[in-house]
Design an enzyme around this catalytic site. Structure first.
Site, PDB file in Angstrom:
ATOM      1  N   GLY A  12       0.870  -1.185   0.000  1.00 48.48           N
ATOM      2  CA  GLY A  12       0.000   0.000   0.000  1.00 48.48           C
ATOM      3  C   GLY A  12       0.894   1.218   0.000  1.00 48.48           C
ATOM      4  O   GLY A  12       0.602   2.252   0.592  1.00 48.48           O
ATOM      5  N   THR A  14       1.791   3.458  -2.070  1.00 48.17           N
ATOM      6  CA  THR A  14       1.563   4.768  -2.669  1.00 48.17           C
ATOM      7  C   THR A  14       0.279   5.380  -2.122  1.00 48.17           C
ATOM      8  O   THR A  14      -0.240   6.345  -2.656  1.00 48.17           O
ATOM      9  CB  THR A  14       1.507   4.678  -4.215  1.00 48.17           C
ATOM     10  OG1 THR A  14       0.606   3.630  -4.569  1.00 48.17           O
ATOM     11  CG2 THR A  14       2.879   4.367  -4.774  1.00 48.17           C
ATOM     12  N   ASP A  16      -2.287   7.072   0.931  1.00 50.59           N
ATOM     13  CA  ASP A  16      -2.271   8.265   1.751  1.00 50.59           C
ATOM     14  C   ASP A  16      -1.477   8.114   3.053  1.00 50.59           C
ATOM     15  O   ASP A  16      -0.678   8.972   3.425  1.00 50.59           O
ATOM     16  CB  ASP A  16      -3.734   8.547   2.110  1.00 50.59           C
ATOM     17  CG  ASP A  16      -3.987  10.018   2.194  1.00 50.59           C
ATOM     18  OD1 ASP A  16      -3.646  10.717   1.233  1.00 50.59           O
ATOM     19  OD2 ASP A  16      -4.493  10.446   3.247  1.00 50.59           O
ATOM     20  N   ARG A  47       1.443  -0.640  -7.199  1.00 50.87           N
ATOM     21  CA  ARG A  47       0.917  -1.195  -8.431  1.00 50.87           C
ATOM     22  C   ARG A  47       1.405  -0.391  -9.644  1.00 50.87           C
ATOM     23  O   ARG A  47       1.383  -0.851 -10.753  1.00 50.87           O
ATOM     24  CB  ARG A  47      -0.600  -1.097  -8.339  1.00 50.87           C
ATOM     25  CG  ARG A  47      -1.353  -2.042  -9.208  1.00 50.87           C
ATOM     26  CD  ARG A  47      -2.809  -1.631  -9.120  1.00 50.87           C
ATOM     27  NE  ARG A  47      -3.510  -2.421  -8.119  1.00 50.87           N
ATOM     28  CZ  ARG A  47      -4.181  -3.529  -8.434  1.00 50.87           C
ATOM     29  NH1 ARG A  47      -4.233  -3.958  -9.658  1.00 50.87           N
ATOM     30  NH2 ARG A  47      -4.831  -4.191  -7.498  1.00 50.87           N
ATOM     31  N   LYS A 146      -5.145  -0.959  11.462  1.00 49.68           N
ATOM     32  CA  LYS A 146      -6.541  -1.233  11.750  1.00 49.68           C
ATOM     33  C   LYS A 146      -7.399  -0.753  10.580  1.00 49.68           C
ATOM     34  O   LYS A 146      -6.900   0.025   9.782  1.00 49.68           O
ATOM     35  CB  LYS A 146      -6.934  -0.572  13.065  1.00 49.68           C
ATOM     36  CG  LYS A 146      -6.757   0.966  13.067  1.00 49.68           C
ATOM     37  CD  LYS A 146      -8.048   1.675  12.958  1.00 49.68           C
ATOM     38  CE  LYS A 146      -8.223   2.250  11.582  1.00 49.68           C
ATOM     39  NZ  LYS A 146      -8.399   3.634  11.482  1.00 49.68           N
ATOM     40  N   HIS A 176      -2.138   3.951  16.416  1.00 52.17           N
ATOM     41  CA  HIS A 176      -1.254   5.110  16.566  1.00 52.17           C
ATOM     42  C   HIS A 176      -1.603   5.976  17.769  1.00 52.17           C
ATOM     43  O   HIS A 176      -0.797   6.770  18.224  1.00 52.17           O
ATOM     44  CB  HIS A 176      -1.151   5.916  15.265  1.00 52.17           C
ATOM     45  CG  HIS A 176      -2.331   6.786  14.966  1.00 52.17           C
ATOM     46  ND1 HIS A 176      -3.514   6.291  14.512  1.00 52.17           N
ATOM     47  CD2 HIS A 176      -2.504   8.128  15.058  1.00 52.17           C
ATOM     48  CE1 HIS A 176      -4.364   7.296  14.337  1.00 52.17           C
ATOM     49  NE2 HIS A 176      -3.777   8.421  14.657  1.00 52.17           N
ATOM     50  N   GLU A 214     -13.313  15.443  15.341  1.00 48.72           N
ATOM     51  CA  GLU A 214     -12.518  15.739  14.150  1.00 48.72           C
ATOM     52  C   GLU A 214     -13.240  16.759  13.294  1.00 48.72           C
ATOM     53  O   GLU A 214     -14.474  16.806  13.280  1.00 48.72           O
ATOM     54  CB  GLU A 214     -12.324  14.466  13.324  1.00 48.72           C
ATOM     55  CG  GLU A 214     -11.538  13.400  14.013  1.00 48.72           C
ATOM     56  CD  GLU A 214     -11.137  12.319  13.028  1.00 48.72           C
ATOM     57  OE1 GLU A 214     -10.067  12.454  12.430  1.00 48.72           O
ATOM     58  OE2 GLU A 214     -11.912  11.373  12.838  1.00 48.72           O
ATOM     59  N   ASP A 233     -13.975   2.507  13.050  1.00 50.98           N
ATOM     60  CA  ASP A 233     -12.826   3.319  12.644  1.00 50.98           C
ATOM     61  C   ASP A 233     -12.125   3.940  13.863  1.00 50.98           C
ATOM     62  O   ASP A 233     -10.908   4.075  13.872  1.00 50.98           O
ATOM     63  CB  ASP A 233     -13.311   4.422  11.695  1.00 50.98           C
ATOM     64  CG  ASP A 233     -12.170   5.239  11.122  1.00 50.98           C
ATOM     65  OD1 ASP A 233     -11.263   4.636  10.519  1.00 50.98           O
ATOM     66  OD2 ASP A 233     -12.166   6.476  11.286  1.00 50.98           O
ATOM     67  N   HIS A 238      -8.924   3.048  18.860  1.00 48.79           N
ATOM     68  CA  HIS A 238      -8.325   4.168  19.577  1.00 48.79           C
ATOM     69  C   HIS A 238      -9.010   4.494  20.908  1.00 48.79           C
ATOM     70  O   HIS A 238      -8.364   4.651  21.941  1.00 48.79           O
ATOM     71  CB  HIS A 238      -8.345   5.432  18.714  1.00 48.79           C
ATOM     72  CG  HIS A 238      -7.749   5.252  17.354  1.00 48.79           C
ATOM     73  ND1 HIS A 238      -6.627   4.479  17.138  1.00 48.79           N
ATOM     74  CD2 HIS A 238      -8.102   5.740  16.134  1.00 48.79           C
ATOM     75  CE1 HIS A 238      -6.325   4.516  15.838  1.00 48.79           C
ATOM     76  NE2 HIS A 238      -7.203   5.266  15.212  1.00 48.79           N
TER      77      HIS A 238
END
Ligand code: BG6
Length: 473
Positions: A12, A14, A16, A47, A146, A176, A214, A233, A238
């Site tokens: 993964g 490339t 974000d 890829r 996660k 994190h 957020e 999420d 978290h």
């Protein structure tokens, strides 16, 4: 183990997360490598049909923008030699043979740190792909993002496969939030201060608030998020981590795993959400406009906001509500924890202890004093410690990912979630979400840029408190 050189292999590569967090974190680590130590090398798996040079040009602006430590061309030129690129389709098991050959010809004396920075549906092919080779003990470590799987069943199966392949001790579930300075500080504050240690229970504490607001929406991640929602999420990982650190018994000092065992005991003891309490204790919300986000189902009932009250079934916490909320597109970015103590007597203020986790970092305690002067009234004042105001302390604080990638290399397993923790928190969240769905998936709409659904304010007020913001006195 005797292998000293690490190769961080990012699947993964490339995406974000890799651009914003992982490569900048390795750049920061590179600039702090001690004398005589080998810096970590990075192999990006993507890829796209890029050469190594093309990849390097592509990631450069990201490092420039997101590195914590100063970016200079000189430092970049030294660092870029650590980067390598390999093109393959990670979902095609056959293509791993070529990858193994590449390892043998370029990295035969490296220890592999395989980072799964991809959506959970790729965990399985990567594990099967890598599993075609025999890894001698300790030669390979795996770092997984996660959410681990799409639900409890899926997570169990994935864990079993990985355990067979790499061994439990070499699997690192990254969360994190565990790398955040003030989350790590909760343990110190609780246990290394007698004033808090002695009263950290139901006799003195009325309620606990954990809030992560957020301002961002789902951005480019609609496809992933719509399947996940705020519960999976943010809450399952978290926020339950924070909850369990706040509520755990004091870990035995001499074992690095003692903390995670203490946390696990808390997660296991959270009372399941009940049908009777569902309306009173769980509020799910969605921001207006979410359904027209890219890759989101136009009739989606996925929650972008969740607030809930949970209770821990053990002698320390009997009857104390832990009230949690998180949401996207809210008025403010702020994560904090508030401990509401009981009142010493009816006419006084309740002591409150605030942990400011982000963006400000600090601790604030409010308490009663006599109003100065002739009055014998009581008034509330604050003691406020602002860690992020101290420029030096702030500049030296590593980013969460920086700390955690280094911890994998150093084998500091205790900074990661352990499987039983994940299992218990998945179980709780799955059950709560299923109950909510069975009851008709009631979702409260809220406008972007606001505090979120009013129902969540009513819910917390039913426990005699409100959502405290860090700036509030
Ligand atoms: C991630 C979630 O794990 O954490 C994101 O997938 C969320 O949706 C992010 O935005 C929040 O992290 P932080 O460090 O910005 O609070």
């Amino acid at each position: 183990d005797d292998i000293e050189k690490d190769l961080l292999v990012i699947f993964g590569g490339t995406g974000d997360l890799t651009n914003r967090k992982l490569v900048p974190a390795v750049y920061n680590l590179f600039n702090q490598v001690g004398e005589g130590k080998e810096p970590m090398r990075v192999l990006i798996i993507g890829r796209r049909d890029w050469t190594r040079e093309e990849y390097i040009e592509n990631v450069k602006p990201w490092v420039k923008q997101f590195s914590r430590l100063e970016y200079t061309e000189e430092k970049w030129n030294l660092f870029k030699d650590q980067l390598d690129y390999y093109k393959m389709d990670i979902s095609n098991i056959e293509e791993y043979k070529g990858l193994f050959e590449y390892f043998d010809s370029h990295y035969s004396d490296y220890r592999m740190l395989f980072y799964y920075a991809v959506a959970p549906r790729f965990f399985d092919p990567i594990t099967r792909g890598l599993g075609q080779k025999e890894w001698t003990e300790g030669r390979a470590k795996v770092i997984v993002e996660k959410p681990f799987g799409e639900n409890l069943e899926d997570a169990k199966r994935l864990f079993k496969d990985m355990e067979v392949m790499f061994g439990r001790d070499y699997i690192y579930h990254i969360d994190h939030y565990l790398g955040k300075e003030m989350v790590q500080n909760i343990t110190t504050l609780r246990f290394d201060n007698m004033i808090f240690r002695s009263c950290w229970n139901k006799d003195y504490i009325e309620s606990v608030e954990i809030s992560a607001r957020e301002q961002v929406g789902v951005e480019t991640r609609g496809g992933y998020y719509d399947k996940s929602g705020a519960m999976r999420d943010m809450v399952q990982n978290h926020l339950f981590q924070i909850l369990s650190i706040l509520a755990m018994e004091m870990p035995e000092k001499d074992s690095p795993y003692a903390v995670t065992v203490a946390q696990q005991n808390v997660l296991q003891a959270i009372k399941p959400m009940s049908k009777e309490n569902l309306d009173k204790h769980l509020v799910m919300g969605q921001y207006s406009g979410y359904r027209s986000e890219d890759k989101v189902d136009p009739e989606s009932k996925t929650e972008t906001y969740a607030a809930m009250a949970v209770f821990i079934d053990n002698p320390r916490w009997e009857g104390v509500p832990f009230i949690i909320r998180t949401g996207k597109k809210l008025d403010k970015r702020e994560t904090n924890v508030v401990i509401n103590f009981k009142k010493a007597n009816e006419n006084q203020f309740a002591n409150r202890l605030h942990f400011h986790i982000q963006p400000d970092e600090g601790v604030k305690l409010s308490f009663n004093i006599k109003t100065p002067g002739l009055s014998y009234d009581t008034q509330k004042v604050d003691m406020d410690f602002c860690q992020s105001c101290d420029v030096n302390a702030h500049a030296n604080t590593p980013e969460a990912y920086e700390r955690l990638i280094k911890a994998v290399s150093d084998g500091q397993h205790f900074l990661f979630s352990q499987w039983p923790q994940i299992e218990y928190s998945w179980k709780w969240v799955d059950e709560a979400v299923n109950l909510w769905k069975e009851a008709g998936s009631r979702i409260c709409l809220y406008e972007p840029g606001t505090r979120g659904p009013k129902e969540a304010d009513d819910m917390i007020e039913s426990f005699g408190t409100h959502w405290y913001s860090s700036k509030e006195v």
